[in-house]
Design a protein around this motif. Structure first.
Motif, PDB file in Angstrom:
ATOM      1  N   LEU A  35      40.788  33.353 -27.032  1.00 16.02           N
ATOM      2  CA  LEU A  35      40.312  33.962 -25.787  1.00 16.02           C
ATOM      3  C   LEU A  35      39.142  34.899 -26.033  1.00 16.02           C
ATOM      4  N   ASP A  36      39.177  35.619 -27.159  1.00 19.00           N
ATOM      5  CA  ASP A  36      38.074  36.530 -27.524  1.00 19.00           C
ATOM      6  C   ASP A  36      37.682  37.444 -26.367  1.00 19.00           C
ATOM      7  N   GLY A  37      38.681  38.024 -25.715  1.00 18.83           N
ATOM      8  CA  GLY A  37      38.423  38.983 -24.648  1.00 18.83           C
ATOM      9  C   GLY A  37      38.177  38.375 -23.281  1.00 18.83           C
ATOM     10  N   ARG A  38      38.218  37.061 -23.171  1.00 16.39           N
ATOM     11  CA  ARG A  38      38.022  36.448 -21.848  1.00 16.39           C
ATOM     12  C   ARG A  38      39.159  36.854 -20.912  1.00 16.39           C
ATOM     13  N   TYR A  39      38.837  36.964 -19.638  1.00 15.51           N
ATOM     14  CA  TYR A  39      39.842  37.351 -18.652  1.00 15.51           C
ATOM     15  C   TYR A  39      39.526  36.657 -17.330  1.00 15.51           C
ATOM     16  N   GLY A  40      40.454  36.714 -16.407  1.00 14.34           N
ATOM     17  CA  GLY A  40      40.235  36.152 -15.086  1.00 14.34           C
ATOM     18  C   GLY A  40      39.799  34.701 -15.131  1.00 14.34           C
ATOM     19  N   ASP A  41      38.769  34.370 -14.360  1.00 13.50           N
ATOM     20  CA  ASP A  41      38.287  32.989 -14.279  1.00 13.50           C
ATOM     21  C   ASP A  41      37.757  32.481 -15.620  1.00 13.50           C
ATOM     22  N   GLU A  42      37.216  33.369 -16.459  1.00 16.16           N
ATOM     23  CA  GLU A  42      36.701  32.931 -17.755  1.00 16.16           C
ATOM     24  C   GLU A  42      37.830  32.425 -18.648  1.00 16.16           C
ATOM     25  N   ALA A  43      38.983  33.072 -18.578  1.00 14.76           N
ATOM     26  CA  ALA A  43      40.150  32.574 -19.320  1.00 14.76           C
ATOM     27  C   ALA A  43      40.586  31.225 -18.756  1.00 14.76           C
ATOM     28  N   GLY A  44      40.531  31.080 -17.429  1.00 11.50           N
ATOM     29  CA  GLY A  44      40.860  29.800 -16.807  1.00 11.50           C
ATOM     30  C   GLY A  44      39.920  28.693 -17.259  1.00 11.50           C
ATOM     31  N   LYS A  45      38.642  29.011 -17.393  1.00 13.50           N
ATOM     32  CA  LYS A  45      37.662  28.023 -17.851  1.00 13.50           C
ATOM     33  C   LYS A  45      37.959  27.572 -19.281  1.00 13.50           C
ATOM     34  N   LEU A  46      38.473  28.477 -20.094  1.00 16.78           N
ATOM     35  CA  LEU A  46      38.820  28.112 -21.475  1.00 16.78           C
ATOM     36  C   LEU A  46      39.995  27.127 -21.487  1.00 16.78           C
ATOM     37  N   VAL A  47      40.950  27.321 -20.585  1.00 18.67           N
ATOM     38  CA  VAL A  47      42.055  26.359 -20.453  1.00 18.67           C
ATOM     39  C   VAL A  47      41.502  24.984 -20.106  1.00 18.67           C
ATOM     40  N   ILE A  48      40.558  24.932 -19.158  1.00 24.04           N
ATOM     41  CA  ILE A  48      39.950  23.665 -18.757  1.00 24.04           C
ATOM     42  C   ILE A  48      39.169  23.057 -19.918  1.00 24.04           C
ATOM     43  N   GLU A  49      38.477  23.886 -20.696  1.00 24.58           N
ATOM     44  CA  GLU A  49      37.732  23.388 -21.857  1.00 24.58           C
ATOM     45  C   GLU A  49      38.670  22.701 -22.850  1.00 24.58           C
ATOM     46  N   ILE A  88      46.665  38.932 -20.119  1.00 22.58           N
ATOM     47  CA  ILE A  88      45.354  38.371 -19.776  1.00 22.58           C
ATOM     48  C   ILE A  88      44.855  39.103 -18.533  1.00 22.58           C
ATOM     49  N   GLU A  89      43.896  39.953 -18.715  1.00 14.07           N
ATOM     50  CA  GLU A  89      43.385  40.759 -17.609  1.00 14.07           C
ATOM     51  C   GLU A  89      42.903  39.861 -16.467  1.00 14.07           C
ATOM     52  N   GLY A  90      43.293  40.210 -15.253  1.00 13.04           N
ATOM     53  CA  GLY A  90      42.863  39.450 -14.093  1.00 13.04           C
ATOM     54  C   GLY A  90      43.782  38.306 -13.711  1.00 13.04           C
ATOM     55  N   TRP A  91      44.797  38.063 -14.509  1.00 11.08           N
ATOM     56  CA  TRP A  91      45.745  37.003 -14.164  1.00 11.08           C
ATOM     57  C   TRP A  91      46.939  37.613 -13.435  1.00 11.08           C
TER      58      TRP A  91
END
Length: 326
Positions: A35-49, A88-91
């Protein structure tokens, strides 16, 4: 149907793991992203990746995907597929199911999302220490503490899908405001709790000359605490003995309440703590209902750190077989 695949994803607080499973349960194409600090929608995008990569690895044919199972580090609200994941911030009510469905272009592929503690238990039921069990509790001790619970072959979710939050067990009086953020049990006996309690004692012990004397306090890890414990360091011994006592008390309460066949210990802490399971059982014997505690087995995880991935895949299989969550 046997040539179809299941994609499984295990979301953690710091990384996301994924793999492809055959219907028979064989795992391949293990992949991990941080995750490297990703949160909110950016963490969601990593799941999709990660999901996109696994679909590509499976042959780029979405019709070969039997279903997708996802383990989340928190609560999945079954009525709308949103997720609360405190690490996970923002979740907070994050629309994970809708995010996956949009990526899949609203295809008919089955998507099963469950809490990590339930997935860990399901992994043990499928390929681990809980095979053949109908009444079993998986206690996961890592950053926090949670329990996956099966009673009479039914997974327990609770009214608000929050069942199994055993880190909040009240195991000591009087109440302290220090328990507000994580609960009494987690405060002392989670991975973070063990490390934080040891650091507190080191700072308070001005004449301390033990294992941690030459270490930078801020760099001390839970793994270090266990290493020191097995070398009889006095501070580590005090902290781990406290954890053993509370692990024993908490599991005794679970045994008395639910009368399981097995208590399975997993998570990152059981790793180094796996050798302590006999001591935990000994502690539990002092507190638990005397017939139940003699019936139950205390066992380590049988999934080698892959319980979440295996459990998420298993839920897809069960959902397709029975048409609903087990």
């Amino acid at each position: 149907m046997s040539d179809k695949k299941i994609i499984s994803i295990d979301i953690g607080g710091t990384k996301i793991s994924g793999a492809i499973f055959s219907i028979e349960g064989n795992m391949s194409h293990f992949t991990k992203l941080y995750l490297d600090g990703r949160y909110g929608d950016e963490a969601g995008k990593l799941v999709i990746e990660l999901l996109d990569k696994l679909i590509s690895d499976s042959g780029k044919d979405i019709n070969k995907i039997h279903g997708i199972g996802i383990s989340v580090p928190g609560i999945i609200y079954s009525e709308d597929g949103t997720v609360w994941a405190p690490n996970i911030e923002g979740w907070v009510k994050y629309p994970l199911l809708n995010t996956i469905k949009r990526y899949l272009n609203n295809s008919d592929i089955q998507v099963c999302i469950e809490s990590d503690r339930t997935c860990y238990l399901c992994g043990e039921l499928w390929q681990g220490a809980a095979k053949g069990s109908e009444n079993v509790v998986y206690i996961g001790v890592g950053t926090g503490i949670g329990a996956g619970i099966m009673v009479d072959s039914k997974l327990l979710h609770g009214f608000g899908d929050i069942a199994g939050s055993v880190g909040w067990m009240a195991l000591q009086i009087p109440y302290s405001e220090e328990y507000d953020k994580c609960g009494c049990f987690e405060y002392y006996a989670s991975g973070n709790g063990i490390c934080n309690r040891a650091i507190e004692l080191i700072k308070q012990s001005l004449d301390y000359q033990g294992f941690f004397s030459d270490k930078v306090i801020e760099d001390i890890t839970t793994k270090d605490i266990f290493e020191a414990y097995y070398l009889s360091d006095p501070i580590a011994t005090k902290v781990i003995n406290k954890a053993i006592q509370l692990w024993g008390m908490a599991s005794a309460n679970i045994v008395s309440l639910l009368n399981p066949e097995k208590i399975i210990w997993g998570g990152g802490v059981f790793g180094p703590a796996v050798k302590l399971i006999p001591e935990i059982y000994k502690e539990a014997c002092m507190w638990a209902q005397p017939i139940s505690i003699k019936q139950v087995e205390y066992l380590p995880s049988g999934c080698s750190g892959e319980a979440g991935l295996k459990g998420a895949a298993y839920l897809v299989l069960k959902h397709i077989k029975y048409g609903k969550q087990i």
